[in-house]
Design a protein around this motif. Structure first.
Motif, PDB file in Angstrom:
ATOM      1  N   GLY A  27      47.406 -25.514  26.214  1.00 51.74           N
ATOM      2  CA  GLY A  27      47.920 -26.843  26.508  1.00 51.74           C
ATOM      3  C   GLY A  27      47.578 -27.795  25.380  1.00 51.74           C
ATOM      4  O   GLY A  27      46.594 -27.593  24.664  1.00 51.74           O
ATOM      5  N   LYS A  45      55.332 -32.968  19.767  1.00 49.47           N
ATOM      6  CA  LYS A  45      56.122 -31.961  20.482  1.00 49.47           C
ATOM      7  C   LYS A  45      57.619 -32.115  20.240  1.00 49.47           C
ATOM      8  O   LYS A  45      58.373 -31.188  20.466  1.00 49.47           O
ATOM      9  CB  LYS A  45      55.856 -32.053  21.987  1.00 49.47           C
ATOM     10  CG  LYS A  45      54.547 -31.407  22.392  1.00 49.47           C
ATOM     11  CD  LYS A  45      54.384 -31.371  23.883  1.00 49.47           C
ATOM     12  CE  LYS A  45      55.402 -30.568  24.610  1.00 49.47           C
ATOM     13  NZ  LYS A  45      55.070 -29.208  24.970  1.00 49.47           N
ATOM     14  N   ARG A  47      59.528 -34.175  21.986  1.00 41.94           N
ATOM     15  CA  ARG A  47      60.092 -34.186  23.338  1.00 41.94           C
ATOM     16  C   ARG A  47      60.414 -35.603  23.777  1.00 41.94           C
ATOM     17  O   ARG A  47      59.879 -36.559  23.241  1.00 41.94           O
ATOM     18  CB  ARG A  47      59.148 -33.507  24.323  1.00 41.94           C
ATOM     19  CG  ARG A  47      58.014 -34.365  24.799  1.00 41.94           C
ATOM     20  CD  ARG A  47      57.033 -33.635  25.657  1.00 41.94           C
ATOM     21  NE  ARG A  47      57.179 -33.980  27.061  1.00 41.94           N
ATOM     22  CZ  ARG A  47      56.697 -33.256  28.038  1.00 41.94           C
ATOM     23  NH1 ARG A  47      56.059 -32.144  27.803  1.00 41.94           N
ATOM     24  NH2 ARG A  47      56.856 -33.630  29.281  1.00 41.94           N
ATOM     25  N   LYS A  51      60.307 -37.415  29.967  1.00 39.79           N
ATOM     26  CA  LYS A  51      59.830 -36.259  30.730  1.00 39.79           C
ATOM     27  C   LYS A  51      58.514 -36.537  31.440  1.00 39.79           C
ATOM     28  O   LYS A  51      58.184 -35.888  32.412  1.00 39.79           O
ATOM     29  CB  LYS A  51      59.656 -35.049  29.809  1.00 39.79           C
ATOM     30  CG  LYS A  51      60.946 -34.361  29.475  1.00 39.79           C
ATOM     31  CD  LYS A  51      60.664 -33.048  28.807  1.00 39.79           C
ATOM     32  CE  LYS A  51      61.901 -32.191  28.803  1.00 39.79           C
ATOM     33  NZ  LYS A  51      61.617 -30.842  28.355  1.00 39.79           N
ATOM     34  N   MET A  53      54.221 -36.710  31.624  1.00 39.94           N
ATOM     35  CA  MET A  53      53.194 -35.724  31.304  1.00 39.94           C
ATOM     36  C   MET A  53      52.357 -35.422  32.538  1.00 39.94           C
ATOM     37  O   MET A  53      52.338 -36.189  33.481  1.00 39.94           O
ATOM     38  CB  MET A  53      52.304 -36.246  30.186  1.00 39.94           C
ATOM     39  CG  MET A  53      53.046 -36.469  28.903  1.00 39.94           C
ATOM     40  SD  MET A  53      51.936 -37.039  27.617  1.00 39.94           S
ATOM     41  CE  MET A  53      53.106 -37.856  26.552  1.00 39.94           C
ATOM     42  N   SER A 130      47.893 -32.582  29.909  1.00 42.98           N
ATOM     43  CA  SER A 130      48.078 -31.150  29.747  1.00 42.98           C
ATOM     44  C   SER A 130      49.567 -30.841  29.709  1.00 42.98           C
ATOM     45  O   SER A 130      50.240 -30.819  30.723  1.00 42.98           O
ATOM     46  CB  SER A 130      47.416 -30.386  30.904  1.00 42.98           C
ATOM     47  OG  SER A 130      47.449 -29.001  30.653  1.00 42.98           O
ATOM     48  N   THR A 131      50.061 -30.631  28.507  1.00 31.31           N
ATOM     49  CA  THR A 131      51.453 -30.234  28.317  1.00 31.31           C
ATOM     50  C   THR A 131      51.428 -28.974  27.461  1.00 31.31           C
ATOM     51  O   THR A 131      50.518 -28.796  26.653  1.00 31.31           O
ATOM     52  CB  THR A 131      52.272 -31.370  27.650  1.00 31.31           C
ATOM     53  OG1 THR A 131      53.619 -30.954  27.495  1.00 31.31           O
ATOM     54  CG2 THR A 131      51.707 -31.803  26.319  1.00 31.31           C
ATOM     55  N   SER A 132      52.361 -28.100  27.644  1.00 26.04           N
ATOM     56  CA  SER A 132      52.319 -26.824  26.927  1.00 26.04           C
ATOM     57  C   SER A 132      52.274 -27.031  25.416  1.00 26.04           C
ATOM     58  O   SER A 132      52.908 -27.932  24.876  1.00 26.04           O
ATOM     59  CB  SER A 132      53.524 -25.953  27.302  1.00 26.04           C
ATOM     60  OG  SER A 132      54.724 -26.643  27.062  1.00 26.04           O
ATOM     61  N   SER A 136      59.132 -28.815  21.505  1.00 27.00           N
ATOM     62  CA  SER A 136      60.072 -28.878  22.619  1.00 27.00           C
ATOM     63  C   SER A 136      61.142 -27.791  22.506  1.00 27.00           C
ATOM     64  O   SER A 136      61.737 -27.593  21.450  1.00 27.00           O
ATOM     65  CB  SER A 136      60.736 -30.257  22.647  1.00 27.00           C
ATOM     66  OG  SER A 136      61.469 -30.410  23.825  1.00 27.00           O
TER      67      SER A 136
END
Length: 182
Positions: A27, A45, A47, A51, A53, A130-132, A136
């Motif tokens: 993450g 990212k 992104r 979206k 988080m 915590s985002t992968s 993107s």
């Protein structure tokens, strides 16, 4: 570990981003109260800020400032699934940064069972974004080496093994009980 935690806390306070192992992949995280760090993470990212988080912590107390006060039954449902790979979409507090919510009135939160991620939150004394760990649209990184290759020195990488889960955490809407991501 105390000196490491202080150094890492200072890095995060300055808007730094870290990569760390979670239940299913690495993450990317930052201090969820730092607008500069949140903007950096969105850019890193590539992104959309719309979206929103997700936040993780080692216990709900660290997530509480980002979540509106909950009915006892709702809190009990969440806590029955934790610690573990279940993320709840809950009503966001009035002070929750818009970059965390993606402009919505909700925030995604999880009490993690991953030992490294939980220890990180415990030693830092905070919840973490915590985002992968990926650009993107690309596959999430599964190792510290992959994170270093993708992000280089822009991210501090915390070494460790990811969990055995093959898929991201289950995502459940607290208001409706609908499973948004199995």
């Amino acid at each position: 570990m105390k000196d490491d935690a202080a150094d890492l806390r200072a890095w995060l306070r300055r808007g730094g981003i870290i990569a760390y192992p979670t239940e299913s992949c690495y993450g990317l995280g930052c201090d969820p109260r730092n607008p500069r760090a949140l903007q950096r993470l969105v850019r890193l990212k590539g992104r959309s800020a719309a979206k929103g988080m997700l936040l993780i912590a080692d216990r709900f107390k660290r997530l509480k400032p980002f979540v509106r006060p909950l009915h006892a039954a709702d809190l009990a449902r969440m806590q029955d699934s934790w610690p573990g790979p279940v993320t709840w979409v809950a009503p966001a507090s009035n002070t929750c940064p818009p970059l965390l919510t993606g402009g919505r009135h909700t925030i995604a939160v999880r009490v993690t069972a991953h030992p490294v991620a939980a220890q990180l939150c415990r030693s830092l004394g905070m919840a973490l974004v915590s985002t992968s760990a990926n650009k993107s649209g690309k596959k999430p990184a599964k190792t510290a080496a992959e994170c270093r290759r993708i992000f280089g020195a822009r991210v501090r990488v915390i070494a460790g093994r990811i969990g055995r889960r093959r898929r991201p955490s289950t995502l459940i809407d607290l208001a409706t009980g609908n499973i948004l991501r199995p």
